[in-house]
Design a protein around this motif. Structure first.
Motif, short mmCIF file in Angstrom:
data_model
loop_
_atom_site.label_atom_id
_atom_site.label_comp_id
_atom_site.label_asym_id
_atom_site.label_seq_id
_atom_site.Cartn_x
_atom_site.Cartn_y
_atom_site.Cartn_z
N ALA A 155 -1.00 -0.31 -39.20
CA ALA A 155 -1.20 -0.84 -37.85
C ALA A 155 0.09 -1.43 -37.30
O ALA A 155 0.43 -1.22 -36.13
N PHE A 156 0.81 -2.17 -38.13
CA PHE A 156 2.07 -2.78 -37.67
C PHE A 156 3.07 -1.71 -37.26
O PHE A 156 3.66 -1.78 -36.18
N VAL A 157 3.27 -0.72 -38.12
CA VAL A 157 4.26 0.32 -37.84
C VAL A 157 3.90 1.12 -36.60
O VAL A 157 4.76 1.39 -35.75
N ILE A 158 2.65 1.49 -36.46
CA ILE A 158 2.24 2.27 -35.29
C ILE A 158 2.38 1.45 -34.01
O ILE A 158 2.83 1.94 -32.97
N ALA A 159 1.99 0.18 -34.07
CA ALA A 159 1.99 -0.66 -32.86
C ALA A 159 3.38 -1.14 -32.47
O ALA A 159 3.63 -1.39 -31.28
N TYR A 160 4.28 -1.24 -33.41
CA TYR A 160 5.59 -1.81 -33.11
C TYR A 160 6.40 -0.85 -32.23
O TYR A 160 6.43 0.35 -32.48
N PRO A 161 7.07 -1.38 -31.22
CA PRO A 161 7.81 -0.51 -30.29
C PRO A 161 9.13 0.01 -30.88
O PRO A 161 10.20 -0.55 -30.65
N ARG A 162 9.02 1.05 -31.66
CA ARG A 162 10.18 1.74 -32.24
C ARG A 162 10.03 3.23 -31.94
O ARG A 162 8.92 3.71 -31.72
N PRO A 163 11.11 3.97 -32.00
CA PRO A 163 11.02 5.42 -31.76
C PRO A 163 10.10 6.10 -32.78
O PRO A 163 10.03 5.70 -33.94
N PHE A 164 9.42 7.12 -32.33
CA PHE A 164 8.49 7.87 -33.17
C PHE A 164 9.17 8.39 -34.43
O PHE A 164 8.60 8.36 -35.52
N LYS A 165 10.39 8.86 -34.30
CA LYS A 165 11.12 9.41 -35.45
C LYS A 165 11.29 8.36 -36.54
O LYS A 165 11.17 8.66 -37.73
N SER A 166 11.55 7.14 -36.15
CA SER A 166 11.69 6.05 -37.11
C SER A 166 10.36 5.77 -37.82
O SER A 166 10.33 5.52 -39.02
N LYS A 167 9.28 5.81 -37.07
CA LYS A 167 7.95 5.57 -37.65
C LYS A 167 7.55 6.70 -38.59
O LYS A 167 6.86 6.47 -39.58
N LEU A 168 8.00 7.90 -38.27
CA LEU A 168 7.61 9.09 -39.02
C LEU A 168 8.07 9.02 -40.48
O LEU A 168 7.35 9.46 -41.38
N TRP A 169 9.23 8.47 -40.73
CA TRP A 169 9.69 8.35 -42.12
C TRP A 169 9.32 7.00 -42.71
O TRP A 169 9.06 6.89 -43.91
N PHE A 170 9.28 5.95 -41.89
CA PHE A 170 9.05 4.60 -42.41
C PHE A 170 7.61 4.39 -42.87
O PHE A 170 7.38 3.74 -43.90
N LEU A 171 6.65 4.93 -42.16
CA LEU A 171 5.25 4.74 -42.52
C LEU A 171 4.92 5.32 -43.89
O LEU A 171 4.42 4.59 -44.76
N PRO A 172 5.21 6.59 -44.17
CA PRO A 172 4.91 7.08 -45.52
C PRO A 172 5.74 6.39 -46.61
O PRO A 172 5.25 6.16 -47.72
N ALA A 173 6.99 6.06 -46.30
CA ALA A 173 7.82 5.36 -47.29
C ALA A 173 7.22 3.99 -47.63
O ALA A 173 7.18 3.58 -48.80
N GLY A 174 6.75 3.28 -46.62
CA GLY A 174 6.14 1.97 -46.85
C GLY A 174 4.83 2.06 -47.62
O GLY A 174 4.57 1.25 -48.51
N LEU A 175 4.02 3.06 -47.28
CA LEU A 175 2.76 3.24 -48.02
C LEU A 175 3.03 3.61 -49.47
O LEU A 175 2.33 3.15 -50.38
N LEU A 176 4.05 4.42 -49.69
CA LEU A 176 4.44 4.76 -51.06
C LEU A 176 4.93 3.52 -51.81
O LEU A 176 4.60 3.32 -52.98
N LEU A 177 5.69 2.67 -51.14
CA LEU A 177 6.15 1.42 -51.75
C LEU A 177 4.96 0.54 -52.13
O LEU A 177 4.91 0.00 -53.24
N ILE A 178 4.00 0.40 -51.23
CA ILE A 178 2.82 -0.42 -51.50
C ILE A 178 2.09 0.08 -52.74
O ILE A 178 1.76 -0.69 -53.65
#
Length: 184
Positions: A106-129
């Protein structure tokens, strides 16, 4: 009036974040209720679309593989992980990390960052968790049985404190990182 509030970036972020978090979190709880026997059980979903059991299996087998690679004899069932001569865990639904993953997503999707940044950061963060979750299962299987901490702190609370601190650092770095377009 709502349009005026929606133009405010902070209000928009908080509204989207809270809405997405609640949607994801309660979707997971509801889905667990549907695929676990009893209540509104759906045999079809439980048999064919049970991502909850898939996640549990992945976490259990990843932990078992690490323990075996460290030289321990390991036994698993659908919910148990046991390192012979050490200890073990019961992998309850609460251990799967769906709350933390809902928060992070929810944080990553809602935060105002470019889609490209979210595209790699979201799976990387979920993998870290989930990597930290597997590390927790391995450590609990090896050491929790033989520690005095069992009497003074719940390992879920301890893990959540550490995990949220790690996520705060990671999210802080991501939210303050300049985009390639902003670099001189």
């Amino acid at each position: 009036m709502i349009t005026r509030f929606w133009k405010d970036r902070t209000f928009r972020f908080l509204s989207l974040f809270l809405s997405l978090f609640l949607l994801l979190y309660y979707f997971c709880l509801g889905y667990i209720g549907i695929v676990a026997p009893g209540g509104y059980y759906s045999p079809f979903l439980a048999e064919h679309l049970n991502f909850i059991e898939g996640l549990r299996y992945l976490l259990m087998q990843s932990s078992a593989t690490i323990l075996r690679s460290l030289g321990f004899q390991v036994f698993t069932t659908d919910i148990w992980l046991r390192a012979v001569g050490r200890g073990g865990i019961i992998l309850a639904y609460e251990c799967l990390g769906y709350g933390v993953m809902s928060f992070f997503t929810a944080f990553v999707i809602a935060y105002p960052r470019p889609f490209k940044s979210k595209l790699w950061f979201l799976p990387a963060g979920l993998l870290l968790i989930q990597s930290l979750n597997v590390l927790r299962f391995v450590l609990l299987s090896l050491y929790w049985k033989h520690t005095d901490l069992r009497e003074s702190i719940d390992h879920h609370d301890f893990f959540n404190i550490i995990l949220y601190l790690v996520l705060l650092v990671v999210l802080y770095g991501w939210t303050n990182k300049k985009d390639e377009r902003e670099l001189p």
